[in-house]
Design an enzyme around this catalytic site. Structure first.
Site, PDB file in Angstrom:
ATOM      1  N   GLU A   7     127.794 119.835 -31.517  1.00 44.62           N
ATOM      2  CA  GLU A   7     128.194 120.282 -30.564  1.00 44.62           C
ATOM      3  C   GLU A   7     127.633 119.910 -29.032  1.00 44.62           C
ATOM      4  OE1 GLU A   7     132.299 122.390 -30.365  1.00 44.62           O
ATOM      5  OE2 GLU A   7     133.181 120.683 -31.190  1.00 44.62           O
ATOM      6  N   GLU A  13     135.128 118.520 -38.534  1.00 41.30           N
ATOM      7  CA  GLU A  13     135.315 119.676 -38.816  1.00 41.30           C
ATOM      8  C   GLU A  13     136.779 119.503 -37.950  1.00 41.30           C
ATOM      9  OE1 GLU A  13     133.870 122.749 -35.613  1.00 41.30           O
ATOM     10  OE2 GLU A  13     132.060 122.421 -36.239  1.00 41.30           O
TER      11      GLU A  13
HETATM   12  C1  GLA Z   1     134.091 123.925 -32.626  1.00 43.43           C
HETATM   13  C2  GLA Z   1     132.674 124.879 -32.899  1.00 43.43           C
HETATM   14  C3  GLA Z   1     133.197 125.378 -34.260  1.00 43.43           C
HETATM   15  C4  GLA Z   1     134.189 126.665 -34.092  1.00 43.43           C
HETATM   16  C5  GLA Z   1     135.347 125.414 -33.563  1.00 43.43           C
HETATM   17  C6  GLA Z   1     135.739 126.204 -33.630  1.00 43.43           C
HETATM   18  O1  GLA Z   1     134.703 122.727 -33.021  1.00 43.43           O
HETATM   19  O2  GLA Z   1     131.953 123.256 -33.618  1.00 43.43           O
HETATM   20  O3  GLA Z   1     131.609 126.315 -34.670  1.00 43.43           O
HETATM   21  O4  GLA Z   1     133.822 126.980 -33.046  1.00 43.43           O
HETATM   22  O5  GLA Z   1     135.420 124.541 -32.695  1.00 43.43           O
HETATM   23  O6  GLA Z   1     136.270 127.100 -32.237  1.00 43.43           O
END
Ligand code: GLA
Length: 661
Positions: free
Chosen positions: A154, A307
């Site tokens: 991210e 995710e």
């Molecule tokens: C994001 C991140 C993960 C985790 C999730 C949940 O999507 O990529 O590493 O932190 O949020 O908070």
């Protein structure tokens, strides 16, 4: 690269999630192996935050522990999505390179102790990121477990330090060529901002009042390009040693930090993370919105939900509990819209660390839990959908989505704080989603000829090329709805003179906007067709269009509010105010009917989602999600892949995947 290789490699759609075995011990790893088999996990994302373990000191690597996990996963039938750990540099790195810590707009430099504390433009950070990506690729590039590369995590951190200032100036020189051109583009004649040397130019740090809009927009563009360059460097370092596909998990948030169209062109597979911010049907609409964006950034091809959360996500400052059944419904919502699987953050809920209260596939309570039972049921459902791999989604409606227009509308100094790009974009999508139509997003300069209807909810910034493209689209038979405050400025943020919107588009719409008149806060107006509106109005005259609804208040009484122009072989519609939800839904419904866009499955009641996936050989599947709490008889019964049997009725909250060929 051919993305079919991923699903071929997995033998079907992907199911699994982030896996952080370094937080556990051997006894738990053994249990993980057994539980992953039970849940039909076939893909695990490994190493996302493992930099400190992989490179305990500069240039010294320790791969032994990772070797063991990759071999173990492979032996257990689980393929690996191997991450580069560059979203979280270890403490030794930031102590050795304090200039690589990010600086906020107010000048504060952050310290390590969380994650994402790096400056993307710092040479030391970029070198270290390339180095570890290359070292991982050299070691694991052809490992039998490896199915996919996951660069970074991210991309999000913003930094306004001196390295950033230097890189920004290089980018500005390439874009503008000369200082004179930059001064002209940024309108620095206003407020005595003229620059006489490149060194005087800074990134948009905190200043006294409104910042220069040209500077703000160019910085957003620059930062996105710089982030993409950082991604490309890692991708290319990987490609030097490995032929497996490369992705980075993108966020598709309610703000915009990156041009996701550009990222879509550079990754081998678009992957996104999705965390709904509200429960119930709002979560379903949000999933559809993000999934449709992901598919569009992937050029309509396959993409992957990298995710999601299981039973909880963070929303509004608290953990939001998902309802029973949501794990399957949300997973299928993404698969319906083209995702080649459903993955989660994370496999096992951490017992310690910053996200110990974030949900997982195996919660603290262990396998004897509602969550794990639902995960297992979802894994079984996904395993039954292998035949969908490689099929895609088709839409006859597009909503225009442009990064420049979004950034431009985020800049302060606009005539109303209620002008909100994201709100307008998601509202248009929601109205179409509620009407049961599948929606693509498209850029204003894309070929739009495959769409019967195009909605431009917030095209504040519009290039000449975009305006010309929209004009041609209508002339060739398309139906276009343009909403208020569109086509106001060009790509330099210079106002369109002589009447809005931009001239070629105005021709297709058959109108000329002379004046914008934001309504007072909380003011509601009624239009001549009885609909109500708020927040915005415009004084416009028709130049060929017919008036479908007029204003009835104040100096605008009698002047057009909603117009339709019969232009070439198509229709250009213009809406100059913000209709309430009912009025907007009615307008969208009318446009769908006039443009001849049928629902995916006619005859379904509101609250039942239907999306079709099509294979190149003509096979077709209908994915159905019932968001209602009553059973819904199907207009056309079919064979359901989830139950491997005939289905006549969708149970309350139920899902189905019907073979429709
Ligand atoms: C994001 C991140 C993960 C985790 C999730 C949940 O999507 O990529 O590493 O932190 O949020 O908070």
């Amino acid at each position: 690269m051919d993305i079919r290789r991923l699903t071929d490699r997995l033998g079907g759609l992907a199911f699994g999630g982030d896996y952080n075995p370094e937080q556990w011990d051997e006894q738990v790893w053994k249990q993980d192996d057994e539980l992953m088999r039970r849940a039909r996990v076939n893909l695990a994302t490994v190493g996302v935050f493992s930099w400190a373990l992989l490179e305990p000191e500069e240039g010294r690597y320790d791969f032994d522990w990772l070797d063991a996990h990759l071999d173990r996963l492979h032996a257990n039938g689980v393929a690996v999505d191997l991450a580069t750990p560059t979203a979280s540099p270890p403490p030794w790195f930031t102590l050795a390179h304090p200039d690589a810590l990010p600086v906020r707009p107010d000048g504060t430099r952050l310290t390590h102790g969380s994650r994402d504390t790096y400056c993307l433009t710092a040479p030391a950070y970029r070198r270290a990121a390339r180095r570890i990506a290359g070292a991982l690729a050299e070691r694991y590039g052809d490992h039998p477990a490896l199915a996919l590369w996951h660069v970074h995590n991210e991309y999000v951190t913003l930094c306004l330090c001196d390295h950033t200032a230097a890189a920004f100036r290089v980018w500005l020189r390439a874009r503008h060529g000369s200082l004179d051109a930059l001064n002209e583009a940024w309108g620095t004649a206003f407020w005595s901002q003229r620059y006489t040397s490149w060194e005087q130019i800074l990134p948009p740090r905190d200043s006294q009042w409104h910042r220069n809009p040209g500077q703000a927009l160019d910085f957003s563009r620059f930062w996105s390009d710089e982030t993409l360059a950082a991604y490309r460097e890692q991708r290319d370092a990987i490609r030097a040693h490995s032929d497996r596909p490369v992705t980075t998990n993108l966020m598709v948030p309610s703000y915009q930090n990156l041009d996701l169209w550009a990222f879509g062109r550079e990754v081998d597979l678009v992957s996104i993370d999705h965390y709904p911010g509200a429960p119930g049907v709002d979560a379903a609409a949000h999933a559809a919105f993000d999934a449709d964006r992901a598919r569009s950034f992937a050029g309509g091809g396959p993409w992957l939900l990298m995710e999601q959360g299981t039973n909880t996500v963070y929303a509004g400052g608290r953990v939001l509990a998902k309802e029973p059944g949501d794990i399957l419904r949300h997973s299928l919502a993404h698969i319906a819209r083209g995702s080649e699987g459903a993955l989660f953050f994370q496999w096992r809920q951490s017992r310690a660390g910053a996200e110990q209260w974030h949900s997982a596939m195996v919660p603290h309570a262990g396998a004897d839990s509602r969550t794990f039972r639902e995960v297992t049921a979802t894994g079984e459902a996904v395993a039954r959908l292998g035949e969908l791999a490689g099929s895609t989604v088709r839409a006859e409606v597009a909503v225009l989505h442009d990064s420049d227009a979004w950034w431009a509308m985020d800049i302060d100094g606009l005539p109303s704080s209620e002008l909100d790009y994201f709100a307008a974009l998601s509202r248009a999508h929601r109205a179409l989603w509620e009407a049961g139509r599948t929606v693509d997003f498209a850029h204003p300069e894309h070929d739009l000829s495959r769409y019967r209807l195009v909605i431009a909810p917030a095209l504040f910034l519009l290039t000449d090329a975009g305006a010309g493209n929209l004009r041609r689209y209508v002339a060739a038979g398309g139906t276009l709805l343009v909403q208020h405050f569109s086509g106001m400025v060009n790509e330099r943020l210079h106002a369109r003179l002589g009447g809005y919107p931009a001239a070629p588009l105005r021709e297709a719409l058959g109108i000329r906007v002379e004046e914008y008149r934001p309504l007072r806060q909380d003011e509601q107006i009624t239009l001549s067709d009885g609909s109500t509106a708020d927040s915005w109005s415009e004084s416009l005259s028709t130049e060929g269009a017919e008036t479908l609804a007029a204003y009835t208040h104040g100096m605008l009484a009698g002047s057009p509010a909603l117009t339709r122009h019969d232009f070439g072989s198509g229709y250009g519609w213009y809406l100059s105010t913000r209709l309430d939800d009912t009025g907007y839904a009615a307008l969208v419904g009318r446009l769908l009917t006039e443009a001849g866009v049928a629902p995916e499955l006619p005859g379904l009641p509101p609250g039942v989602e239907a999306v079709a996936r099509h294979a190149p050989d003509g096979r077709r599947w209908l994915l159905l999600l019932n968001h209602r709490d009553d059973a819904v008889p199907l207009p056309r019964p079919g064979h359901d892949l989830l139950t491997d049997g005939p289905l006549r009725e969708l149970p309350p909250g139920g899902c189905a995947v019907l073979r429709a060929h």
